[in-house]
Design a protein around this motif. Structure first.
Motif, PDB file in Angstrom:
ATOM      1  N   ASP A 121       0.827  -1.208   0.000  1.00 49.36           N
ATOM      2  CA  ASP A 121       0.000   0.000   0.000  1.00 49.36           C
ATOM      3  C   ASP A 121       0.860   1.256   0.000  1.00 49.36           C
ATOM      4  O   ASP A 121       0.341   2.356   0.106  1.00 49.36           O
ATOM      5  N   GLN A 122       2.186   1.072  -0.117  1.00 49.79           N
ATOM      6  CA  GLN A 122       3.090   2.215  -0.041  1.00 49.79           C
ATOM      7  C   GLN A 122       3.212   2.916  -1.398  1.00 49.79           C
ATOM      8  O   GLN A 122       3.291   2.263  -2.449  1.00 49.79           O
ATOM      9  N   VAL A 123       3.226   4.248  -1.357  1.00 47.89           N
ATOM     10  CA  VAL A 123       3.371   5.052  -2.567  1.00 47.89           C
ATOM     11  C   VAL A 123       4.848   5.333  -2.794  1.00 47.89           C
ATOM     12  O   VAL A 123       5.542   5.841  -1.897  1.00 47.89           O
ATOM     13  N   LYS A 124       5.324   5.025  -3.998  1.00 45.26           N
ATOM     14  CA  LYS A 124       6.730   5.247  -4.355  1.00 45.26           C
ATOM     15  C   LYS A 124       6.823   5.875  -5.740  1.00 45.26           C
ATOM     16  O   LYS A 124       5.863   5.839  -6.523  1.00 45.26           O
ATOM     17  N   ALA A 125       8.007   6.422  -6.034  1.00 46.94           N
ATOM     18  CA  ALA A 125       8.313   6.864  -7.394  1.00 46.94           C
ATOM     19  C   ALA A 125       8.874   5.665  -8.140  1.00 46.94           C
ATOM     20  O   ALA A 125       9.865   5.062  -7.709  1.00 46.94           O
ATOM     21  N   THR A 136      15.476   4.494  -1.755  1.00 48.37           N
ATOM     22  CA  THR A 136      14.278   3.642  -1.821  1.00 48.37           C
ATOM     23  C   THR A 136      13.220   4.218  -2.762  1.00 48.37           C
ATOM     24  O   THR A 136      12.267   3.512  -3.119  1.00 48.37           O
ATOM     25  N   ASN A 137      13.360   5.502  -3.109  1.00 45.86           N
ATOM     26  CA  ASN A 137      12.358   6.216  -3.931  1.00 45.86           C
ATOM     27  C   ASN A 137      10.987   6.247  -3.269  1.00 45.86           C
ATOM     28  O   ASN A 137       9.964   6.423  -3.945  1.00 45.86           O
ATOM     29  N   ALA A 138      10.938   6.069  -1.957  1.00 45.25           N
ATOM     30  CA  ALA A 138       9.673   6.118  -1.240  1.00 45.25           C
ATOM     31  C   ALA A 138       9.209   7.568  -1.110  1.00 45.25           C
ATOM     32  O   ALA A 138      10.014   8.504  -1.023  1.00 45.25           O
ATOM     33  N   LEU A 139       7.903   7.750  -1.092  1.00 52.60           N
ATOM     34  CA  LEU A 139       7.315   9.077  -0.878  1.00 52.60           C
ATOM     35  C   LEU A 139       7.145   9.246   0.637  1.00 52.60           C
ATOM     36  O   LEU A 139       6.470   8.444   1.297  1.00 52.60           O
ATOM     37  N   VAL A 140       7.781  10.302   1.180  1.00 54.04           N
ATOM     38  CA  VAL A 140       7.793  10.466   2.635  1.00 54.04           C
ATOM     39  C   VAL A 140       7.361  11.882   3.016  1.00 54.04           C
ATOM     40  O   VAL A 140       7.548  12.818   2.240  1.00 54.04           O
ATOM     41  N   PRO A 141       6.807  12.070   4.223  1.00 56.41           N
ATOM     42  CA  PRO A 141       6.303  13.376   4.635  1.00 56.41           C
ATOM     43  C   PRO A 141       7.155  14.118   5.656  1.00 56.41           C
ATOM     44  O   PRO A 141       6.822  15.250   6.011  1.00 56.41           O
ATOM     45  N   ASP A 142       8.236  13.524   6.139  1.00 54.35           N
ATOM     46  CA  ASP A 142       8.902  14.110   7.293  1.00 54.35           C
ATOM     47  C   ASP A 142      10.386  14.394   7.072  1.00 54.35           C
ATOM     48  O   ASP A 142      11.168  14.363   8.029  1.00 54.35           O
ATOM     49  N   LEU A 143      10.816  14.668   5.837  1.00 56.36           N
ATOM     50  CA  LEU A 143      12.208  15.043   5.626  1.00 56.36           C
ATOM     51  C   LEU A 143      12.455  16.423   6.239  1.00 56.36           C
ATOM     52  O   LEU A 143      11.662  17.351   6.022  1.00 56.36           O
ATOM     53  N   PRO A 144      13.557  16.592   6.976  1.00 54.21           N
ATOM     54  CA  PRO A 144      13.798  17.864   7.651  1.00 54.21           C
ATOM     55  C   PRO A 144      14.242  18.991   6.715  1.00 54.21           C
ATOM     56  O   PRO A 144      14.067  20.161   7.044  1.00 54.21           O
ATOM     57  N   GLU A 145      14.810  18.650   5.540  1.00 55.01           N
ATOM     58  CA  GLU A 145      15.284  19.711   4.653  1.00 55.01           C
ATOM     59  C   GLU A 145      14.127  20.389   3.930  1.00 55.01           C
ATOM     60  O   GLU A 145      12.974  19.964   3.999  1.00 55.01           O
ATOM     61  N   GLY A 146      14.467  21.479   3.234  1.00 54.85           N
ATOM     62  CA  GLY A 146      13.461  22.225   2.489  1.00 54.85           C
ATOM     63  C   GLY A 146      13.025  21.482   1.231  1.00 54.85           C
ATOM     64  O   GLY A 146      13.337  20.295   1.024  1.00 54.85           O
ATOM     65  N   LEU A 147      12.329  22.199   0.379  1.00 50.36           N
ATOM     66  CA  LEU A 147      11.745  21.588  -0.812  1.00 50.36           C
ATOM     67  C   LEU A 147      12.824  21.116  -1.773  1.00 50.36           C
ATOM     68  O   LEU A 147      13.659  21.889  -2.232  1.00 50.36           O
ATOM     69  N   THR A 148      12.811  19.805  -2.074  1.00 48.20           N
ATOM     70  CA  THR A 148      13.749  19.244  -3.050  1.00 48.20           C
ATOM     71  C   THR A 148      13.043  18.460  -4.156  1.00 48.20           C
ATOM     72  O   THR A 148      13.639  18.188  -5.193  1.00 48.20           O
ATOM     73  N   THR A 149      11.795  18.069  -3.922  1.00 51.98           N
ATOM     74  CA  THR A 149      11.057  17.279  -4.907  1.00 51.98           C
ATOM     75  C   THR A 149       9.779  18.013  -5.307  1.00 51.98           C
ATOM     76  O   THR A 149       8.987  18.403  -4.450  1.00 51.98           O
ATOM     77  N   THR A 150       9.595  18.185  -6.617  1.00 58.20           N
ATOM     78  CA  THR A 150       8.330  18.724  -7.139  1.00 58.20           C
ATOM     79  C   THR A 150       7.773  17.734  -8.156  1.00 58.20           C
ATOM     80  O   THR A 150       8.442  16.764  -8.548  1.00 58.20           O
ATOM     81  N   GLY A 199       8.762   8.717   8.053  1.00 61.14           N
ATOM     82  CA  GLY A 199       7.346   8.524   7.770  1.00 61.14           C
ATOM     83  C   GLY A 199       7.122   7.867   6.407  1.00 61.14           C
ATOM     84  O   GLY A 199       8.076   7.495   5.692  1.00 61.14           O
ATOM     85  N   SER A 200       5.873   7.737   6.025  1.00 62.53           N
ATOM     86  CA  SER A 200       5.548   7.126   4.737  1.00 62.53           C
ATOM     87  C   SER A 200       4.215   7.689   4.242  1.00 62.53           C
ATOM     88  O   SER A 200       3.445   8.274   5.001  1.00 62.53           O
ATOM     89  N   VAL A 201       3.978   7.492   2.948  1.00 60.65           N
ATOM     90  CA  VAL A 201       2.691   7.857   2.336  1.00 60.65           C
ATOM     91  C   VAL A 201       2.110   6.566   1.774  1.00 60.65           C
ATOM     92  O   VAL A 201       2.763   5.860   0.988  1.00 60.65           O
ATOM     93  N   ARG A 202       0.869   6.260   2.166  1.00 63.18           N
ATOM     94  CA  ARG A 202       0.266   4.989   1.811  1.00 63.18           C
ATOM     95  C   ARG A 202      -1.133   5.180   1.251  1.00 63.18           C
ATOM     96  O   ARG A 202      -1.757   6.238   1.401  1.00 63.18           O
ATOM     97  N   GLY A 203      -1.615   4.141   0.583  1.00 63.02           N
ATOM     98  CA  GLY A 203      -2.967   4.164   0.079  1.00 63.02           C
ATOM     99  C   GLY A 203      -3.922   3.578   1.083  1.00 63.02           C
ATOM    100  O   GLY A 203      -3.815   2.397   1.420  1.00 63.02           O
ATOM    101  N   ARG A 204      -4.819   4.418   1.594  1.00 59.07           N
ATOM    102  CA  ARG A 204      -5.785   3.956   2.593  1.00 59.07           C
ATOM    103  C   ARG A 204      -7.198   4.342   2.142  1.00 59.07           C
ATOM    104  O   ARG A 204      -7.373   5.252   1.322  1.00 59.07           O
ATOM    105  N   VAL A 205      -8.176   3.642   2.694  1.00 58.53           N
ATOM    106  CA  VAL A 205      -9.563   3.963   2.356  1.00 58.53           C
ATOM    107  C   VAL A 205      -9.829   5.421   2.725  1.00 58.53           C
ATOM    108  O   VAL A 205      -9.443   5.893   3.804  1.00 58.53           O
ATOM    109  N   CYS A 206     -10.449   6.152   1.808  1.00 55.00           N
ATOM    110  CA  CYS A 206     -10.694   7.578   2.026  1.00 55.00           C
ATOM    111  C   CYS A 206     -11.600   7.781   3.243  1.00 55.00           C
ATOM    112  O   CYS A 206     -12.623   7.098   3.400  1.00 55.00           O
ATOM    113  N   ASP A 207     -11.194   8.748   4.073  1.00 55.54           N
ATOM    114  CA  ASP A 207     -11.938   9.060   5.288  1.00 55.54           C
ATOM    115  C   ASP A 207     -12.146  10.573   5.336  1.00 55.54           C
ATOM    116  O   ASP A 207     -11.179  11.325   5.491  1.00 55.54           O
TER     117      ASP A 207
END
Length: 234
Positions: free
Chosen positions: A119-123, A209-223, A168-176
């Motif tokens: 259920d993990q979102v990756k590039a 890992t190319n994983a999509l994550v929400p808690d990187l401490p640095e500034g914007l690096t991925t668009t 952290g991680s970004v995953r596919g979950r049932v919409c709530d």
């Protein structure tokens, strides 16, 4: 000295010669020739008028019966060429009306997807993920719910931030509808691509890992770039 009467006689003879009328037959011949010439000229003039009038009448009739340029009556009308619909613009994409692939510039065609068996979102550059790579950006106020275009098991699936093992991680979950972790801010940056922000940090792809994550401490690096893949299926 010359006799003046001789001069007067000469003058009278000259006048008589000039004013003497031709014979009656000669006058009739001249009159007939003039009439024939007038008749010929009149006939020619009438012929010219008739031709001009006929041409005008034909033109008027053609204009009334077949306006414009028309082919033979048996000719089939040209087939209608359907218009070509161009790719949707940002308004349709950000309005939740289109399904998109979320591409990661600079990663050789990688897009965000949920792979098989996870259920993990990756590039990923994998092309066999099918529906796991098609998303819909559904606006809710000034935020977006990012959902898979095709439901899974009858339920809509949303990108969801999970604050598990750092970063952290970004995953596919049932919409709530009550889950704040499923709402993202999407902003366009200077180069035309978009940032995705959730909570307090940007959502980014981590190297390795190319994983999509929400808690990187640095500034914007991925668009990201949103590539139109057609209307949202009903």
């Amino acid at each position: 000295m010359a006799d003046p009467r001789d001069d007067l006689t000469a003058i009278v003879d000259g006048v008589r010669r000039v004013t003497t009328l031709p014979g009656a037959q000669t006058l009739r011949d001249r009159s007939d020739r003039r009439r024939r010439r007038r008749a010929a000229v009149s006939a020619a003039g009438l012929a010219v008028v008739a031709v001009a009038a006929g041409t005008t009448l034909m033109q008027v009739r053609a204009d009334v019966e077949t306006p414009g340029v028309a082919g033979p009556a048996s000719q089939d009308p040209p087939s209608v060429v359907p218009s070509v619909t161009s790719a949707a613009g940002p308004q349709e994409i950000l309005g939740g009306k289109r399904q998109v692939e979320i591409a990661v510039p600079g990663m050789a065609g990688a897009t965000l997807a949920i792979g098989r068996g996870t259920d993990q979102v990756k590039a990923t550059t994998e092309r066999g993920v099918g529906d796991g790579a098609l998303w819909v950006l559904r606006p809710e106020g000034n935020r977006y719910r990012i959902t898979l275009a095709a439901p899974s098991g009858g339920s809509a699936v949303c990108m969801t931030v999970v604050h598990d093992t750092a970063p952290g991680s970004v995953r596919g979950r049932v919409c709530d509808p009550a889950a704040a972790t499923q709402l993202f801010r999407i902003d366009q940056v200077a180069d035309g691509s978009y940032s995705i922000f959730q909570g307090k940090r940007y959502v980014q792809v981590v190297d390795g890992t190319n994983a999509l994550v929400p808690d990187l401490p640095e500034g914007l690096t991925t668009t990201y770039e949103f590539e139109d893949r057609g209307p949202v299926p009903r």
